[in-house]
Design an enzyme around this catalytic site. Structure first.
Site, PDB file in Angstrom:
ATOM      1  N   GLY A 218      50.271  25.653  42.901  1.00 57.02           N
ATOM      2  CA  GLY A 218      48.835  25.878  43.007  1.00 57.02           C
ATOM      3  C   GLY A 218      48.316  25.962  44.423  1.00 57.02           C
ATOM      4  O   GLY A 218      47.110  26.062  44.628  1.00 57.02           O
ATOM      5  N   GLU A 246      56.473  22.977  42.216  1.00 57.29           N
ATOM      6  CA  GLU A 246      56.614  24.267  41.512  1.00 57.29           C
ATOM      7  C   GLU A 246      55.753  25.345  42.153  1.00 57.29           C
ATOM      8  O   GLU A 246      54.885  25.939  41.493  1.00 57.29           O
ATOM      9  CB  GLU A 246      56.164  24.112  40.044  1.00 57.29           C
ATOM     10  N   PRO A 247      55.960  25.643  43.415  1.00 55.46           N
ATOM     11  CA  PRO A 247      55.127  26.688  44.022  1.00 55.46           C
ATOM     12  C   PRO A 247      55.485  28.067  43.476  1.00 55.46           C
ATOM     13  O   PRO A 247      56.653  28.374  43.248  1.00 55.46           O
ATOM     14  CB  PRO A 247      55.478  26.593  45.510  1.00 55.46           C
ATOM     15  N   ARG A 249      52.812  31.272  44.045  1.00 56.08           N
ATOM     16  CA  ARG A 249      52.140  32.124  45.018  1.00 56.08           C
ATOM     17  C   ARG A 249      52.603  31.864  46.457  1.00 56.08           C
ATOM     18  O   ARG A 249      52.889  32.802  47.198  1.00 56.08           O
ATOM     19  CB  ARG A 249      50.626  31.866  44.931  1.00 56.08           C
ATOM     20  N   ARG A 284      44.350  41.584  40.109  1.00 54.43           N
ATOM     21  CA  ARG A 284      43.669  40.364  40.569  1.00 54.43           C
ATOM     22  C   ARG A 284      42.219  40.572  41.020  1.00 54.43           C
ATOM     23  O   ARG A 284      41.369  39.750  40.707  1.00 54.43           O
ATOM     24  CB  ARG A 284      44.487  39.688  41.687  1.00 54.43           C
ATOM     25  N   TYR A 288      39.968  38.287  38.709  1.00 50.38           N
ATOM     26  CA  TYR A 288      39.505  37.034  39.329  1.00 50.38           C
ATOM     27  C   TYR A 288      38.514  37.260  40.461  1.00 50.38           C
ATOM     28  O   TYR A 288      38.162  36.300  41.154  1.00 50.38           O
ATOM     29  CB  TYR A 288      40.686  36.260  39.919  1.00 50.38           C
ATOM     30  N   CYS A 313      40.122  54.846  34.080  1.00 52.02           N
ATOM     31  CA  CYS A 313      38.828  55.191  33.509  1.00 52.02           C
ATOM     32  C   CYS A 313      38.097  53.925  33.098  1.00 52.02           C
ATOM     33  O   CYS A 313      37.742  53.742  31.940  1.00 52.02           O
ATOM     34  CB  CYS A 313      39.027  56.114  32.318  1.00 52.02           C
ATOM     35  N   TYR A 342      51.752  37.662  41.764  1.00 50.53           N
ATOM     36  CA  TYR A 342      50.880  38.104  40.671  1.00 50.53           C
ATOM     37  C   TYR A 342      50.356  39.521  40.899  1.00 50.53           C
ATOM     38  O   TYR A 342      49.278  39.879  40.423  1.00 50.53           O
ATOM     39  CB  TYR A 342      49.715  37.119  40.474  1.00 50.53           C
TER      40      TYR A 342
HETATM   41  N1  LLP Z   1      53.339  25.373  37.736  1.00 49.76           N
HETATM   42  C1  LLP Z   1      52.617  25.607  36.623  1.00 49.76           C
HETATM   43  C2  LLP Z   1      52.706  24.685  35.520  1.00 49.76           C
HETATM   44  C3  LLP Z   1      51.783  26.735  36.565  1.00 49.76           C
HETATM   45  O1  LLP Z   1      51.073  26.953  35.471  1.00 49.76           O
HETATM   46  C4  LLP Z   1      51.711  27.617  37.670  1.00 49.76           C
HETATM   47  C5  LLP Z   1      50.859  28.795  37.642  1.00 49.76           C
HETATM   48  C6  LLP Z   1      52.482  27.316  38.806  1.00 49.76           C
HETATM   49  C7  LLP Z   1      53.286  26.186  38.806  1.00 49.76           C
HETATM   50  C8  LLP Z   1      52.442  28.167  40.036  1.00 49.76           C
HETATM   51  O2  LLP Z   1      51.157  28.241  40.556  1.00 49.76           O
HETATM   52  P1  LLP Z   1      50.932  28.907  42.007  1.00 49.76           P
HETATM   53  O3  LLP Z   1      51.673  28.051  43.005  1.00 49.76           O
HETATM   54  O4  LLP Z   1      51.466  30.277  41.960  1.00 49.76           O
HETATM   55  O5  LLP Z   1      49.466  28.883  42.187  1.00 49.76           O
HETATM   56  N2  LLP Z   1      47.650  35.022  37.743  1.00 49.76           N
HETATM   57  C9  LLP Z   1      46.932  34.095  38.595  1.00 49.76           C
HETATM   58  C10 LLP Z   1      47.673  32.803  38.800  1.00 49.76           C
HETATM   59  C11 LLP Z   1      48.014  32.090  37.521  1.00 49.76           C
HETATM   60  C12 LLP Z   1      48.857  30.886  37.756  1.00 49.76           C
HETATM   61  C13 LLP Z   1      49.348  30.304  36.469  1.00 49.76           C
HETATM   62  N3  LLP Z   1      50.136  29.140  36.635  1.00 49.76           N
HETATM   63  C14 LLP Z   1      46.604  34.790  39.915  1.00 49.76           C
HETATM   64  O6  LLP Z   1      46.868  35.979  40.053  1.00 49.76           O
HETATM   65  O7  LLP Z   1      46.038  34.172  40.800  1.00 49.76           O
END
Ligand code: LLP
Length: 383
Positions: A218, A246-247, A249, A284, A288, A313, A342
Site C-alpha cells: 500500500g 507485500e508491496p 506498486r 487508472r 481513480y 467511445c 496497475y
Molecule cells: N497486499 C494486499 C492484501 C493487497 O490487497 C494489495 C493491493 C497489496 C498488497 C499491494 O498493494 P500496493 O502496494 O500495490 O498498493 N488497482 C489499484 C490498486 C489496487 C490494490 C489492491 N490491493 C490502483 O491502480 O491503484
C-alpha cells in the site's frame, strides 16, 4: 504535471519505432533500485510482491531471482508464481472469496493462506499455514476505492474477532502463524500505517506471541518507507513476531512508462490532445482520478492547456485533464510516467482493442517481454 522519465528520449523513440504504440516500457535499473530501497528500509523482513500490480512473467522471474516471494489472489496468479519457480514457502494465497481451485493450488504448493473470515478455518485444506487478516477500520488518506482498511470494507475480520479466528484455526489443526493487515493502496503517510499497526499490536494481550506480522503493502510512490518500517518493527516487536511485507506498486510503478502517439488535436471549447492509448491501456485516471506525470517527447511549440483523450467511445476516456503541454504534431510521442503498476495489469480488450506490447530496457538494449495481442487472439475463445 510533467516529470522526466528515467531513460534518454532517444531510447523511448527507438522502442516506439520498433514495437509500435501503445507500448509499456520498463527500466530494469529502476526496478532493481525500488527493491533495494525496500530492502534498505525493511532489513530482514520477508518480501512478497503483490503480483497483481504487474504480473508479467519476465518481471516476476527477475523478482524471483532476487529472492522475492509472491502474494497471489487468484488461481491464475498462483499459476504464474509457480511458472517462475516459486515454492510454497514463498507464496501467499489471499482473497476475500477464495475458490476451491485456489485452496487446492495453494495446498499443493504448501503456500500460506491469508484468512479473511472465520469460516475459512473449515474451508482450508488440512494442516494449512495461515495468517488472519484484520481490518482495523481506520480512515486513511487515499481514494475510496483504494481504502481496503476502512470501516465497512469487505476485507478481513474485526480486531475483536481476530483472536477467536486464530483459535478456531488452531482447533481445526492449522498452523496460525499470525496476523495480516493491508489498509489500502497509494498511501504515503507513515502515521496512517502506524495507526493500523498499533491497532493490531493492541491485540497482543488476547493473542499471545505470534510468529509473523504481515503488514501488507500500500506504499504510495514517495512514501516514507523508513518510517513505515519503524512502525512495522515496533508492532511486530509486541508479538515477538517477524515482519512480512507485500508491496505491489512500490516495486514496479516508477520503472514503467506508457508510450502513446499523438493522433491529432481538436478544439471545441476545450482543447483535446488525442492519443492512441486510453482507458483500455491505462484505466487508472478514469477509475481513480489518478494523475500520471506526462512528458512530451517532442520539441515543443507554444504551451497550452489540454485534456488528453484516448480513442474509446466513452467521454470518460481521458488520460489527463488540464495539463500544460506544447503544441504537438500527429505522430509525436507522449510518455505517461509511473505506469508500471496497475497499468498493463489492468489493461483490457474492450472495443476489441488488443492489449499493448511490453518491453524491458536492460543492459543497454530493449527486449520485448510481451508482444502485442492481435484482434484474433481477443476473440479466440469465442465459439
Ligand atoms: N497486499 C494486499 C492484501 C493487497 O490487497 C494489495 C493491493 C497489496 C498488497 C499491494 O498493494 P500496493 O502496494 O500495490 O498498493 N488497482 C489499484 C490498486 C489496487 C490494490 C489492491 N490491493 C490502483 O491502480 O491503484
Amino acid at each position: 504535471m510533467t516529470a522526466s522519465p528515467s531513460l534518454p528520449r532517444a531510447e523511448f523513440h527507438a522502442a516506439a519505432e520498433r514495437f509500435g504504440t501503445p507500448l509499456y516500457v520498463y527500466d530494469a535499473a529502476e526496478l532493481d533500485a525500488a527493491l533495494a530501497r525496500v530492502r534498505a528500509a525493511f532489513g530482514e523482513a520477508r518480501v512478497f510482491y503483490a503480483l497483481k500490480a504487474n504480473p508479467n512473467l519476465t518481471l516476476i522471474a527477475r523478482l524471483r531471482a532476487a529472492g522475492v516471494g509472491f502474494e497471489c489472489v487468484s488461481a491464475g496468479e498462483i499459476a504464474r508464481a509457480e511458472h517462475v519457480g516459486a515454492e510454497g514457502g514463498s507464496i501467499l494465497v489471499n482473497g476475500p472469496a477464495k475458490s476451491r481451485e485456489e485452496y487446492e493450488a495453494g495446498a499443493r504448493l504448501g503456500a500460506t493462506f491469508i484468512v479473511d473470515r472465520e469460516e475459512e478455518a473449515r474451508l482450508l485444506p488440512p494442516g494449512s499455514r495461515a495468517l488472519v487478516r484484520v481490518n482495523p477500520a481506520l480512515s486513511v488518506s487515499t481514494h475510496d476505492h483504494l481504502a481496503t482498511g476502512a470501516a465497512g470494507s469487505k476485507f478481513g475480520v474485526t480486531p475483536e474477532q481476530a483472536p477467536g479466528v486464530l483459535r478456531a484455526l488452531r482447533e481445526a489443526g492449522h498452523t496460525a502463524l499470525g496476523l495480516h493487515v493491508h489498509i489500502g493502496s497509494a498511501i504515503r503517510l507513515a502515521t496512517d500505517f502506524g495507526a493500523a499497526f498499533a491497532r493490531l499490536a493492541g491485540l497482543r494481550a488476547h493473542t499471545g506471541e505470534l510468529e509473523v506480522l504481515d503488514v501488507g503493502g500500500g506504499w504510495g510512490l514517495g512514501a516514507d518507507l523508513p518510517g513505515i518500517a519503524r512502525e512495522a518493527r515496533e508492532a511486530a516487536g509486541a508479538f515477538g513476531a517477524e515482519v512480512w511485507v507485500e508491496p505491489g506498486r512500490y516495486l514496479v510503478a516508477r520503472a514503467g512508462t506508457l508510450l502513446t502517439r499523438v493522433v491529432g488535436t481538436k478544439r471545441t471549447g476545450r482543447n483535446f490532445l488525442l492519443t492512441d492509448a486510453g482507458m483500455t491501456e491505462l484505466l487508472r485516471p478514469m477509475l481513480y482520478g489518478a494523475v500520471h506525470p506526462l512528458t512530451p517527447l517532442w520539441d515543443g511549440g507554444a504551451e497550452e492547456t489540454w485534456d488528453v483523450a484516448g480513442p474509446a467511445c466513452e467521454s470518460g476516456d481521458l488520460l489527463a485533464r488540464d495539463v500544460t503541454l506544447p503544441l504537438p504534431h500527429p505522430g509525436d510521442l507522449l510518455a505517461v510516467g509511473d505506469a508500471g503498476a496497475y497499468g498493463a495489469a489492468m489493461s483490457g480488450t474492450y472495443l476489441t482493442r488488443p492489449r499493448p506490447a511490453e518491453a524491458l530496457w536492460e543492459g543497454g538494449e530493449w527486449r520485448l517481454i510481451r508482444r502485442r495481442e492481435t484482434p484474433q487472439e481477443v476473440w479466440a475463445a469465442e465459439v
